[in-house]
Design a protein around this motif. Structure first.
Motif, PDB file in Angstrom:
ATOM      1  N   LYS A 179      -5.497   0.707  10.594  1.00 53.05           N
ATOM      2  CA  LYS A 179      -4.767   1.688  10.876  1.00 53.05           C
ATOM      3  C   LYS A 179      -4.090   1.313  12.408  1.00 53.05           C
ATOM      4  O   LYS A 179      -2.778   1.173  12.563  1.00 53.05           O
ATOM      5  CB  LYS A 179      -4.977   3.223  10.953  1.00 53.05           C
ATOM      6  CG  LYS A 179      -5.139   3.863   9.592  1.00 53.05           C
ATOM      7  CD  LYS A 179      -5.152   5.050   9.380  1.00 53.05           C
ATOM      8  CE  LYS A 179      -6.542   5.691  10.253  1.00 53.05           C
ATOM      9  NZ  LYS A 179      -6.401   7.200   9.809  1.00 53.05           N
ATOM     10  N   LEU A 223       0.864  -1.254  -0.077  1.00 56.26           N
ATOM     11  CA  LEU A 223      -0.026   0.017   0.024  1.00 56.26           C
ATOM     12  C   LEU A 223       0.909   1.324  -0.147  1.00 56.26           C
ATOM     13  O   LEU A 223       0.309   2.240   0.121  1.00 56.26           O
ATOM     14  CB  LEU A 223      -0.923  -0.150   1.155  1.00 56.26           C
ATOM     15  CG  LEU A 223      -2.038  -1.223   1.282  1.00 56.26           C
ATOM     16  CD1 LEU A 223      -2.777  -1.074   2.450  1.00 56.26           C
ATOM     17  CD2 LEU A 223      -2.790  -1.276   0.071  1.00 56.26           C
ATOM     18  N   TYR A 249      -7.676   5.177   5.852  1.00 61.75           N
ATOM     19  CA  TYR A 249      -7.849   3.890   5.885  1.00 61.75           C
ATOM     20  C   TYR A 249      -8.820   3.757   7.203  1.00 61.75           C
ATOM     21  O   TYR A 249      -9.007   4.734   7.949  1.00 61.75           O
ATOM     22  CB  TYR A 249      -6.616   3.105   6.207  1.00 61.75           C
ATOM     23  CG  TYR A 249      -5.903   3.052   4.851  1.00 61.75           C
ATOM     24  CD1 TYR A 249      -6.134   2.203   3.788  1.00 61.75           C
ATOM     25  CD2 TYR A 249      -4.905   4.026   4.554  1.00 61.75           C
ATOM     26  CE1 TYR A 249      -5.429   2.061   2.802  1.00 61.75           C
ATOM     27  CE2 TYR A 249      -4.064   3.986   3.555  1.00 61.75           C
ATOM     28  CZ  TYR A 249      -4.324   3.069   2.550  1.00 61.75           C
ATOM     29  OH  TYR A 249      -3.614   3.104   1.427  1.00 61.75           O
ATOM     30  N   ASP A 250      -9.591   2.659   7.335  1.00 59.05           N
ATOM     31  CA  ASP A 250     -10.291   2.009   8.222  1.00 59.05           C
ATOM     32  C   ASP A 250      -9.445   2.141   9.499  1.00 59.05           C
ATOM     33  O   ASP A 250      -8.413   1.863   9.582  1.00 59.05           O
ATOM     34  CB  ASP A 250     -10.941   0.519   8.140  1.00 59.05           C
ATOM     35  CG  ASP A 250     -11.532   0.168   9.068  1.00 59.05           C
ATOM     36  OD1 ASP A 250     -11.002  -0.231  10.084  1.00 59.05           O
ATOM     37  OD2 ASP A 250     -12.895   0.004   9.266  1.00 59.05           O
TER      38      ASP A 250
END
Length: 133
Positions: free
Chosen positions: A101, A87, A96-97
């Motif tokens: 994270k 990523l 990001y969720d």
């Protein structure tokens, strides 16, 4: 959170995916400090994303057999498979969720050939995550 390949207790409620897992949580290591981890900079994340837990379990088994994280990502991931799950560099405020994270920022950096990983369930599926040195 999920199950890691290194010792220590994980906070299962933070990841929403698995209780009773293993993994280091707590003090920042010298390796983490030198990589910029947990000091407001970026970390390089790789992941394997699977919609079904059974597929993630297969990927975890391959990692347990010593298969490279990048190879497992190319074979099992349903996202970013061509890059070996990379990523790229991610900051704490990246979109990001939060569970994803939190899991990533708790990991000690490692290499794709000897990854230190953990897994977490998000609304997008199951993610096996590692942070590259």
């Amino acid at each position: 959170m999920g199950k890691n390949n290194k010792g220590g207790d994980k906070n299962a409620s933070a990841g929403g995916g698995g209780g009773g897992g293993k993994g280091g949580k707590g003090k920042e290591t010298a390796a983490a400090a030198s990589s910029g981890k947990k000091n407001g900079l970026k970390i390089k994340i790789r992941h394997v994303m699977c919609e079904k837990k059974s597929k993630m379990d297969e990927a975890l088994a391959k990692l347990g057999e010593g298969v490279s994280f990048a190879e497992v990502a190319r074979t099992y991931s349903e996202d970013k498979a061509k890059q070996g799950g990379s990523l790229g560099e991610v900051t704490k405020d990246a979109p990001y969720d939060q569970k994803f994270k939190d899991c990533a920022w708790e990991l000690e950096p490692s290499t794709v050939d000897k990854p230190k990983y953990n897994w977490v369930k998000t609304d997008f599926g199951y993610h096996i995550i590692m942070v590259e040195k």
